[in-house]
Design a protein around this motif. Structure first.
Motif, mmCIF file in Angstrom:
data_model
loop_
_atom_site.group_PDB
_atom_site.id
_atom_site.type_symbol
_atom_site.label_atom_id
_atom_site.label_comp_id
_atom_site.label_asym_id
_atom_site.label_seq_id
_atom_site.Cartn_x
_atom_site.Cartn_y
_atom_site.Cartn_z
ATOM 1 N N THR A 1 -6.833 -5.150 2.089
ATOM 2 C CA THR A 1 -5.619 -5.966 2.016
ATOM 3 C C THR A 1 -4.864 -5.773 0.712
ATOM 4 O O THR A 1 -3.768 -6.321 0.537
ATOM 5 N N VAL B 1 -12.769 -6.123 2.917
ATOM 6 C CA VAL B 1 -11.509 -6.692 3.415
ATOM 7 C C VAL B 1 -10.535 -6.905 2.258
ATOM 8 O O VAL B 1 -9.327 -6.638 2.371
ATOM 9 N N PHE C 1 -5.831 -6.849 -2.218
ATOM 10 C CA PHE C 1 -6.067 -7.926 -3.175
ATOM 11 C C PHE C 1 -6.863 -7.441 -4.385
ATOM 12 O O PHE C 1 -6.570 -7.823 -5.520
#
Length: 511
Positions: free
Chosen positions: A161, A157, A163
């Motif tokens: 995203t 995830v 990050f």
């Protein structure tokens, strides 16, 4: 159209002369060739192959809170847990070996095709030990593997995203260089330890056996190291691969003649990891893949059936620790491999960064789902890059070798660590040459870099080295009146590492 190589030099002809394979893997643009990629991929495989012997010994022999092996069978035949069921342990080891080879092969091929980067993927050492000796005793094996799956989902995830990429880009160039140099020292130490050249001693470590380089296995290390140094100095193609094969052949001869055997407390002069003895007809066997899918994703949050505050916090801290280690080990490895191969761009990033990080994240999830612990990028891939690998073709070769090893694991385990360790030492030397890029006269930059470099080998952890360096970087900026110039994500990461280093206190306060 004119393209450029990884070093920025123009390559005549460009895409017009590139085949589909060349265009996808960027072989010409990275200044490589298929033979170089094959050699590099094989070197990476041989430097990683020890995981096929070591992971089964860690995951396959440890027990969960019920005294069961990862296969589900009890390890002991009596209630007092004093008599080991050798048949059950043997079956468990074989199952872990097969699943380890399968996941490593599939994920490394995926890294080659999707990430197009010369990195091999397999079960991460350190993470598997933590799983076997810290996590599993608190819950069942399926629940422990569920912790790995949760970590893999979370890190995936973070990639999707953006990050994980953002954190990568927030790391200053000096720390990226320090990470690469520190990993060079780390893998040098790993190589020396795997060969038995450096061992536990008084007060901490010592040279060989009681301060002496004694025993035939260490002789193999020395001969292979000298052979590799000569071949590499003379720029012989495939120097590292030839050195590994030559050292292995000599080791097999010595084992056949002298019957050295494996190392033990009573026999310190034995082979450190793999005994180089030909297994005969037992070399070929059908793999047992029964471990695939034996996972309880959320059971670890309630190992006794009912979730409590303590059990949830404990499980969350375990997942956090696994996540942080996996997250930054991979960043360090990517930097080290890219720097060694000269395939980072002007901003210090590899091509296809998101794809590389995504495959690595999925590998963590796959390792948990296959009951072999988190799979991650291997820093030993720098050995293949030093041999000439520059593209994902090398990873495809490494992955195929792992799949072949599914059926001939005993043959692969003929390669002793003493014949592979010299490659890691030489690669460590090559990575150390980047140390001149750090401005040592500027203590604000140099001290965090030094902390990063020093903590990796001395703590035996890439993650710890990165964390210590990041925290020191922020501290130096604060006390030099430059806190405003620190990237916001560096503040976040430094805070997370502070929690990571204090997790023992936090867990103790909650319990």
């Amino acid at each position: 159209m004119t393209t450029t190589s990884a070093q920025g030099a123009p390559i005549a002809g460009g895409d017009q002369k590139e085949s589909g394979l060349d265009h996808w893997f960027e072989i010409t643009r990275r200044g490589s060739s298929v033979p170089r990629e094959v050699r590099g991929g094989l070197v990476t495989f041989f430097t990683m192959a020890y995981i096929l012997a070591l992971n089964p010994l860690i995951i396959g022999t440890a027990t969960d809170k019920n005294g069961n092996l990862v296969s589900g069978a009890p390890k002991f035949t009596d209630a007092a847990q004093t008599v080991v069921d050798s048949a059950a342990v043997g079956q468990s080891i074989a199952m872990v070996a097969a699943a380890t080879a399968l996941v490593a092969g599939v994920m490394t091929i995926l890294m080659g095709v999707v990430g197009r980067f010369p990195i091999g993927i397999a079960t991460g050492l350190g993470l598997n030990a933590m799983l076997a000796y810290v996590v599993a005793p608190q819950m069942t094996w399926p629940q422990a593997m569920g912790m790995i799956v949760c970590e893999g989902v979370l890190v995936t995830v973070l990639v999707l995203t953006g990050f994980r990429e953002a954190v990568f880009r927030a790391v200053p160039p000096s720390l990226r260089t320090a990470i690469s140099v520190g990993i060079g020292l780390f893998i040098t130490f790993v190589g020396l330890a795997d060969a038995g050249v450096v061992r536990d001693g008084s007060p901490l470590v010592q040279l060989g056996i009681n301060g002496s380089l004694a025993g035939w296995p260490i002789f193999i290390f020395v001969v292979t190291f000298v052979l590799l140094a000569i071949l590499y100095m003379r720029k012989v193609r495939g120097a590292m691969l030839w050195a590994i094969l030559g050292g292995t052949a000599l080791a097999v001869i010595l084992e056949t003649v002298t019957k050295i055997g494996a190392v033990s407390p009573d026999h310190p002069a034995g082979w450190a990891l793999n005994v180089p003895a030909f297994p005969g007809w037992q070399a070929f066997a059908s793999p047992d893949l029964s471990l695939l899918g034996k996972v309880d994703v959320f059971g670890g949050f309630a190992p006794d059936g009912t979730p409590t505050v303590a059990s949830v916090v404990t499980a969350a801290m375990l997942v956090f620790s696994l996540l942080l280690a996996d997250f930054f080990d991979t960043i360090g490895t990517v930097v080290a491999v890219g720097a060694e191969g000269g395939i980072l761009n002007k901003d210090g990033e590899p091509p296809h960064l998101r794809e590389i990080l995504l495959v690595d994240s999925i590998a963590a999830l796959a390792g948990g789902a296959a009951s072999v612990s988190s799979n991650t990028s291997f820093v030993e891939s720098t050995a293949g890059v030093a041999e000439g690998a520059r593209t994902g073709i090398a990873s495809v070769v490494t992955g195929v070798a792992f799949l072949v090893a599914l059926f001939i694991t005993p043959v692969v385990n003929m390669v002793p660590s003493e014949a592979v360790a010299p490659v890691l030492v030489v690669v460590g030397f090559l990575m150390m040459t980047q140390v001149t890029e750090i401005p040592w006269s500027d203590i604000e930059i140099a001290l965090p870099a030094f902390v990063t470099i020093a903590f990796m080998p001395f703590s035996y952890s890439i993650t710890v080295g990165i964390g210590a360096g990041f925290i020191m970087f922020v501290v130096m900026k604060i006390f030099n009146g430059k806190a405003a110039k620190v990237h916001p994500l560096m503040w976040v990461v430094a805070a997370l590492f502070a929690i990571y280093f204090m997790q023992g206190l936090i867990s103790g306060a909650v319990a």
